[in-house]
Motif scaffolding. Sequence first.
Motif, mmCIF file in Angstrom:
data_model
loop_
_atom_site.group_PDB
_atom_site.id
_atom_site.type_symbol
_atom_site.label_atom_id
_atom_site.label_comp_id
_atom_site.label_asym_id
_atom_site.label_seq_id
_atom_site.Cartn_x
_atom_site.Cartn_y
_atom_site.Cartn_z
ATOM 1 N N HIS A 138 0.879 -1.176 0.000
ATOM 2 C CA HIS A 138 0.000 0.000 0.000
ATOM 3 C C HIS A 138 0.913 1.222 0.000
ATOM 4 N N ARG A 180 -1.030 -4.895 4.423
ATOM 5 C CA ARG A 180 -0.186 -4.281 3.378
ATOM 6 C C ARG A 180 0.365 -2.945 3.876
ATOM 7 N N ARG A 235 -5.930 -2.598 12.528
ATOM 8 C CA ARG A 235 -7.177 -3.344 12.703
ATOM 9 C C ARG A 235 -6.907 -4.837 12.495
ATOM 10 N N PRO A 274 -4.155 3.680 10.156
ATOM 11 C CA PRO A 274 -4.521 3.943 8.750
ATOM 12 C C PRO A 274 -6.029 3.964 8.535
HETATM 13 C C1 NCD Z 1 -6.089 -0.136 5.090
HETATM 14 C C2 NCD Z 1 -6.143 -0.990 3.841
HETATM 15 O O1 NCD Z 1 -7.139 -1.015 3.123
HETATM 16 O O2 NCD Z 1 -5.131 -1.604 3.604
HETATM 17 N N1 NCD Z 1 -6.860 0.985 5.051
HETATM 18 C C3 NCD Z 1 -6.471 2.075 4.305
HETATM 19 O O3 NCD Z 1 -6.218 1.999 3.131
HETATM 20 N N2 NCD Z 1 -6.367 3.244 4.942
HETATM 21 C C4 NCD Z 1 -6.117 -0.900 6.335
HETATM 22 C C5 NCD Z 1 -7.284 -1.804 6.649
HETATM 23 O O4 NCD Z 1 -8.082 -2.175 5.811
HETATM 24 O O5 NCD Z 1 -7.375 -2.166 7.825
#
Ligand code: NCD
Length: 322
Positions: A138, A180, A235, A274
């Motif tokens: 990410h 990620r 999370r 995040p």
């Molecule tokens: C995250 C993701 O989608 O990887 N969120 C994000 O992009 N801010 C983290 C998650 O889903 O917990």
Amino acid sequence: MRTDSGYARGSLLTVDGLGVDEVARILELTDRLAEMAAAERAKVLAGRRVALLFYESSTRTRTSFELAAKSLGATTTLVSDKSSSIEKGESLKDTGLTLRALGAECIVLRHPAGGAPFVLARTTGLPVLNAGDGMHQHPSQALLDLRTILARLGLKDKSVDEHVLEGVTVTICGDIRHSRVARSNAMLLPRLGAKVLLCGPPELLPEEARSLGGVEIVREFDAALAQSQVVMMLRIQRERLAGLEIDLADYVGRYQLNEERLRAYAPKAIVMHPGPMIRGLEIQGEVADSPQSAIEEQVSHGLDVRAALLVRALVRERRVAA
Ligand code: NCD
């Protein structure tokens, strides 16, 4: 190692191979765009077309890419797996080729399969921005997290090099295994001099995480916190647990970032997440709302960093943003 080289210029598929110089250039471009007046900014990508291709749910990432593109004057279109021919079984390749035939000049992709952005970039030849691929990468999140840390530590005006985060310890705590965000941050931050501690139970943080290099595993949260200037909470990704059972009460007891723990072990640390956060699970609501929390700032930096990534993808002569 799989890097962005060999794909359309301006793609951002992974932080692997993303050099410190390039990180510095992206953050400089971010600053320049953030300082521009709205009317001037709206000319930067006027008439350009950006497709947002989302095969997984998203709030922050999708909205920030979309609002960033619009603030630069670009036209955006959202294709999501819930309301498109993807539901009818169309392949990623064919969806990508269709978007290109419709005039898309850049594709922002979120996909549940690790590596999907590489496939899309190869098949379309377009610049692709990875907005999260499975449990892999990410990259835009890692860049916005970096900008948040630099801003909070008062380092934003310092030159970004391999020493800029020297002396800074960042703990990433929670479901590292499926994250990620953790992977991209754990790869990027040490390149700028930071020490990264990974924290969590073995089910969510296997020993193999050491192979990321430049990171340490600290199982006891309080011990990790006591060394940290930054703590990034994650999370538990229920959608990726695949039968793995977690004793939530036990997890909360050991790993929740609550007021008591923060006061005792890291009363000055910057608290990050995040999102989406589950209040009462990995983080106590009071902590998320406290002055130590930079969670909303992360979202704002996301808008700015993603604007820069779109300009990087679409404008060959970047003087336009100077
Ligand atoms: C995250 C993701 O989608 O990887 N969120 C994000 O992009 N801010 C983290 C998650 O889903 O917990």
